[in-house]
Write a protein that holds these residues in place. Structure first.
Motif, mmCIF file in Angstrom:
data_model
loop_
_atom_site.group_PDB
_atom_site.id
_atom_site.type_symbol
_atom_site.label_atom_id
_atom_site.label_comp_id
_atom_site.label_asym_id
_atom_site.label_seq_id
_atom_site.Cartn_x
_atom_site.Cartn_y
_atom_site.Cartn_z
ATOM 1 N N TYR A 466 54.145 19.310 8.035
ATOM 2 C CA TYR A 466 54.569 19.841 6.739
ATOM 3 C C TYR A 466 55.113 21.257 6.912
ATOM 4 O O TYR A 466 54.897 21.913 7.941
ATOM 5 C CB TYR A 466 53.386 19.887 5.772
ATOM 6 C CG TYR A 466 52.769 18.547 5.466
ATOM 7 C CD1 TYR A 466 53.336 17.700 4.524
ATOM 8 C CD2 TYR A 466 51.599 18.128 6.100
ATOM 9 C CE1 TYR A 466 52.757 16.470 4.228
ATOM 10 C CE2 TYR A 466 51.019 16.907 5.812
ATOM 11 C CZ TYR A 466 51.600 16.078 4.873
ATOM 12 O OH TYR A 466 51.029 14.872 4.581
ATOM 13 N N VAL A 488 46.554 17.110 1.125
ATOM 14 C CA VAL A 488 46.119 18.046 2.167
ATOM 15 C C VAL A 488 44.985 18.943 1.679
ATOM 16 O O VAL A 488 44.633 19.911 2.348
ATOM 17 C CB VAL A 488 47.293 18.921 2.656
ATOM 18 C CG1 VAL A 488 48.353 18.069 3.323
ATOM 19 C CG2 VAL A 488 47.888 19.721 1.506
ATOM 20 N N TYR A 508 52.019 24.392 0.211
ATOM 21 C CA TYR A 508 52.847 23.412 0.916
ATOM 22 C C TYR A 508 54.137 23.177 0.143
ATOM 23 O O TYR A 508 54.138 23.112 -1.090
ATOM 24 C CB TYR A 508 52.090 22.102 1.084
ATOM 25 C CG TYR A 508 51.108 22.118 2.231
ATOM 26 C CD1 TYR A 508 51.440 21.539 3.447
ATOM 27 C CD2 TYR A 508 49.866 22.736 2.103
ATOM 28 C CE1 TYR A 508 50.552 21.559 4.514
ATOM 29 C CE2 TYR A 508 48.971 22.764 3.156
ATOM 30 C CZ TYR A 508 49.324 22.176 4.364
ATOM 31 O OH TYR A 508 48.458 22.205 5.418
ATOM 32 N N GLN A 519 52.883 12.138 2.750
ATOM 33 C CA GLN A 519 53.081 11.894 4.173
ATOM 34 C C GLN A 519 54.362 11.099 4.400
ATOM 35 O O GLN A 519 54.766 10.307 3.551
ATOM 36 C CB GLN A 519 51.903 11.112 4.751
ATOM 37 C CG GLN A 519 50.584 11.850 4.731
ATOM 38 C CD GLN A 519 49.463 10.994 5.291
ATOM 39 O OE1 GLN A 519 49.531 9.778 5.283
ATOM 40 N NE2 GLN A 519 48.420 11.641 5.772
ATOM 41 N N GLN A 529 56.872 15.409 5.385
ATOM 42 C CA GLN A 529 56.652 15.679 6.802
ATOM 43 C C GLN A 529 57.971 15.525 7.538
ATOM 44 O O GLN A 529 58.668 14.520 7.377
ATOM 45 C CB GLN A 529 55.612 14.723 7.387
ATOM 46 C CG GLN A 529 54.183 15.031 6.984
ATOM 47 C CD GLN A 529 53.211 14.026 7.583
ATOM 48 O OE1 GLN A 529 53.391 12.819 7.446
ATOM 49 N NE2 GLN A 529 52.181 14.519 8.234
ATOM 50 N N ASP A 616 41.601 14.675 9.212
ATOM 51 C CA ASP A 616 42.871 14.664 8.489
ATOM 52 C C ASP A 616 42.664 14.834 6.989
ATOM 53 O O ASP A 616 41.567 14.656 6.459
ATOM 54 C CB ASP A 616 43.612 13.356 8.759
ATOM 55 C CG ASP A 616 44.059 13.244 10.209
ATOM 56 O OD1 ASP A 616 44.249 14.300 10.842
ATOM 57 O OD2 ASP A 616 44.207 12.104 10.692
ATOM 58 N N GLY A 617 43.747 15.171 6.306
ATOM 59 C CA GLY A 617 43.704 15.305 4.857
ATOM 60 C C GLY A 617 43.185 16.641 4.377
ATOM 61 O O GLY A 617 42.796 16.772 3.212
ATOM 62 N N SER A 619 43.691 21.126 4.607
ATOM 63 C CA SER A 619 44.841 22.033 4.616
ATOM 64 C C SER A 619 45.199 22.557 6.003
ATOM 65 O O SER A 619 46.370 22.796 6.288
ATOM 66 C CB SER A 619 44.598 23.193 3.653
ATOM 67 O OG SER A 619 43.363 23.824 3.928
ATOM 68 N N SER A 622 45.965 19.275 8.653
ATOM 69 C CA SER A 622 47.267 18.644 8.435
ATOM 70 C C SER A 622 48.327 19.464 9.176
ATOM 71 O O SER A 622 48.511 20.653 8.897
ATOM 72 C CB SER A 622 47.590 18.596 6.939
ATOM 73 O OG SER A 622 46.625 17.820 6.253
ATOM 74 N N ASN A 624 51.238 21.515 10.379
ATOM 75 C CA ASN A 624 52.229 22.260 9.602
ATOM 76 C C ASN A 624 52.878 23.321 10.482
ATOM 77 O O ASN A 624 52.384 23.652 11.568
ATOM 78 C CB ASN A 624 51.588 22.904 8.366
ATOM 79 C CG ASN A 624 50.495 23.889 8.730
ATOM 80 O OD1 ASN A 624 50.763 25.022 9.132
ATOM 81 N ND2 ASN A 624 49.239 23.470 8.601
#
Length: 713
Positions: A466, A488, A508, A519, A529, A616-617, A619, A622, A624
């Protein structure tokens, strides 16, 4: 840790036409260590499970595992180390010997046969005891067996046997003074077997003695396992050159592997190469005074890969499983089941490499340049086949599923020269090498281009992530942000305290404009993404400098990577610290200076919140662009300085040569990482080519300083 090495090489000329030799090595090691599990687990747990907020020992000396106000049981690692009765020992014995016979029956002919035997034995002994701890001083509790290991002895024995046989002959001759021919042909057979035996039993009568005769418990576990593979091959090579001007080579192997089903076991892998030394041609003439050497090289080569499971072509029956219920008996029933469907037509993966190269020597060969460009096609790659829906109920079997194309180049430039300094020769050299390659998938059954699996056109190592536009400046800005970024923000949105987005949280970017962070599942339907980097190294290089004058010698070697990206995984504690988990043993002393606060709005990390880098999931977990790291580096790999004593000093003591030297390894590393506590090479080790993630939990590189003397009599 104790280690012993023995090596010997014996060679005898039995007759003018017969020679025999033997090369033998033996290695033995004993490694003893405390704690639960393997030694890697000990180091790992010590780095992030010492839990500094929980003292390991009460004032009365009893051990702490959990307390009445905290049941965070990660401290069990410390207890296991502290009681000094959890002991482990790994013993390795490795023996290898090779016998070789060389026969020269007639002129120009040589016949060679050799036999290699190797035996590897490893014994791992793990002893655990019932551990006592206290929630409060003075009241001891026995730690659960599932955590402490219980009063148990476990012994694992591993034995590997390897045999190899080679027989080949060579014929070489020079015809008419210009035609040089050499022919080689032979056979190769090798086999290796693996055998494991694990025995475990509880209820030992002594905490000090380790013997199964003392184990009187009811729980006994015995497991085993055997695997074996065999390879058989026929190979040849033919070399021809004309006056050292035209060079040709043809070689090949016809190999069979037991890892494949009958009818699919054999593959033929030919290779060809040619060289043209243009500088040896009569027409080259006066150019020889400037370009001393000019050589053009071409090659085409194939190699086979058979590295899959030992019996992947068979659907097997798994035994020894136990049901979760019984049929009226005390003991639960055992059962067997078929493994997942497999691909029975597995065969060799083939790597085809096409190369063109040019070698140039200029200024009396003081400047040498070697350049290569290549295309490498990996065909019928051995890997899981097409992505299958979850309703299939099993993993996709290994198949010859994909093709991969790699395009690359390499360049080496070296300069060597000499001149006099104070009437003594000063010799020096400089060399620089660099290379690069890019790999792309050219075949795979993934028409929807789901990025969780390979897809045609995918560049190996691409990192999807991201885009982040800093932090929310105020709570109001966070509350009024018109983009749903729940995907996220799992921890933030479900927190007990300060639930929801606040100042200092990450913003984000909604790249597809639908007011929702989503996603990207398919490269055909890109959401929020995008490809933000690549986890594979680019522009790998090395630099070597050397000089020698008046007995003084000097050499320095640098190595590095020009471009590589890395996103830290959730357990990269040296990077994330408590953002990943509140349990890390060590936190950088200046860590808070990088944490967001009202007074520090431009900090590197967001507002403090545990677990937002965990799984996962969340901030930080994820992937970035804000926390994508560069692994580009330059390392001073080796520095050596030596001095060779003058011969006139040594002749009186009958010493031919004596050299004093200093050598240093890993003395300096320059990198671009946003942390001082991770080595770029360690971070790159084991990087997942799909996500670019790894935890960098490896034994750190160490600086090594050596002083020595070499003496020749």
């Amino acid at each position: 840790y104790e280690r012993y090495n023995f090596k010997s090489r014996l060679e005898a000329k039995v007759t003018p036409w017969l020679s025999v030799s033997n090369n033998t090595s033996y290695f033995k090691s004993n490694y003893s260590y405390p704690g639960l599990g393997g030694v890697n687990t000990i180091f790992k747990n010590a780095s992030y499970r010492a839990l500094p907020i929980l003292v390991p020992v009460h004032p009365d000396g009893t051990l702490v595992y959990e307390t009445n106000i905290m049941n965070y049981t990660l401290a069990g690692t410390t207890v296991a180390l502290s009681n000094k009765k959890h002991n482990n020992k790994d013993e390795i014995d490795e023996f290898m010997t090779t016998f070789e016979v060389v026969i020269n029956p007639v002129k120009h002919v040589e016949i060679i046969g050799n036999y290699t035997y190797s035996k590897y034995d490893k014994k791992c002994t793990n002893r655990s005891v019932d551990m006592q701890y206290s929630k409060v001083p003075g009241v001891t509790i026995t730690m659960p067996e599932s955590t402490s290991g219980g009063n148990k002895l476990t012994v694992l024995n591993t034995k590997n046997l390897y045999y190899a046989y080679n027989a080949y002959g060579t014929y070489g001759n020079l015809f008419a003074g210009s035609h040089n021919v050499k022919l080689t042909g032979g056979i190769n057979y090798e086999t290796k077997s693996y055998e494991d035996l694990t025995v475990s039993k509880d209820g030992l009568l002594s905490d000090e003695l380790n013997d199964f005769n003392l184990a009187k418990g009811e729980n006994t576990v015995v497991t085993g396992g055997k695997n074996k593979y065999a390879l058989f091959g026929v190979f040849y090579r033919a070399n021809y050159d004309y006056k050292g001007r035209y060079l040709f080579e043809a070689s090949g192997r016809y190999d069979g592997s037991s890892r494949f089903k009958k009818g699919h076991r054999y593959g033929f892998f030919p290779s060809f190469s040619a060289g043209w030394r243009i500088s040896e041609e009569p027409f080259y003439g006066a150019l020889k005074n400037t370009v001393d050497n000019l050589k053009l090289r071409l090659s085409y080569g194939t190699l086979g890969n058979q590295q899959v499971g030992y019996y992947d072509y068979l659907q097997q029956i798994e035994t020894g499983k136990v049901l979760n219920y019984s049929f009226g008996d005390k003991e639960k029933a055992s059962y067997a089941y078929e493994t997942a469907p497999n691909a029975s037509d597995l065969t060799w993966e083939t790597v085809v490499t096409k190369n063109i190269g040019l070698d140039i020597g200029i200024f009396n060969n003081r400047l040498n340049i070697s350049a290569d460009a290549y295309i490498r096609d990996t065909k019928d790659m051995l890997m899981p086949g097409k992505a299958l829906p979850s309703v299939y109920g099993a993993k996709s079997p290994n198949m010859n599923a994909a093709d991969l194309r790699t395009k690359g180049w390499e360049l080496v430039v070296a300069w060597n020269d000499r001149f006099n300094v104070m009437d003594k020769p000063f010799n020096y050299g400089v060399s620089f090498g660099i290379g690069d390659n890019v790999s792309k998938i050219t075949k795979y059954d993934n028409p929807n281009k789901e990025i969780s699996s390979p897809y045609v056109g995918q560049r190996l190592g691409d990192v999807w992530g991201y885009m982040v536009d800093g932090y929310f400046a105020t709570d109001e800005e966070a509350a009024n942000y018109g983009v749903d970024q729940s995907v996220v923000n799992y921890i933030i949105n479900n927190a007990v305290v300060d639930r929801g987005l606040h100042a200092g949280d990450m913003k984000y970017l909604d790249l597809d404009g639908n007011n929702k962070i989503e996603q990207t599942v398919s490269a055909n339907d890109i959401k929020d993404q995008r490809i933000i980097g690549n986890s594979l190294p680019r522009y790998t290089y090395s630099i070597r400098l050397n000089a020698e004058w008046n007995g003084i010698d000097f050499s320095v070697f640098f190595q590095g990577v020009g471009k590589q990206d890395w996103y830290p995984s959730s357990d990269a504690f040296a990077f994330w610290g408590p953002y990943s988990s509140p349990a890390p043993s060590f936190i950088p002393k200046d860590f808070l200076a990088d944490v967001w606060s009202v007074d520090n709005p431009d900090a590197y990390f967001p507002r403090p919140r545990g677990y937002i880098a965990w799984t996962d999931g969340r901030s930080l977990s994820s992937v970035n662009n804000r926390y994508l790291q560069s692994l580009a580096y330059c390392r001073l790999k080796n520095l050596t300085v030596g001095y060779t004593l003058p011969v006139k000093w040594l002749s009186k003591i009958h010493v031919q040569k004596a050299r004093l030297y200093f050598s240093g390894e890993n003395l300096l590393t320059l990198d671009r990482l946003d942390t001082d506590y991770i080595d770029p090479e360690a971070a790159a080790a084991g990087t997942n080519w799909k996500t670019g993630k790894t935890n960098a939990l490896s034994y750190p590189f160490s600086k090594t300083y050596s002083f020595g003397i070499d003496i020749t009599f």
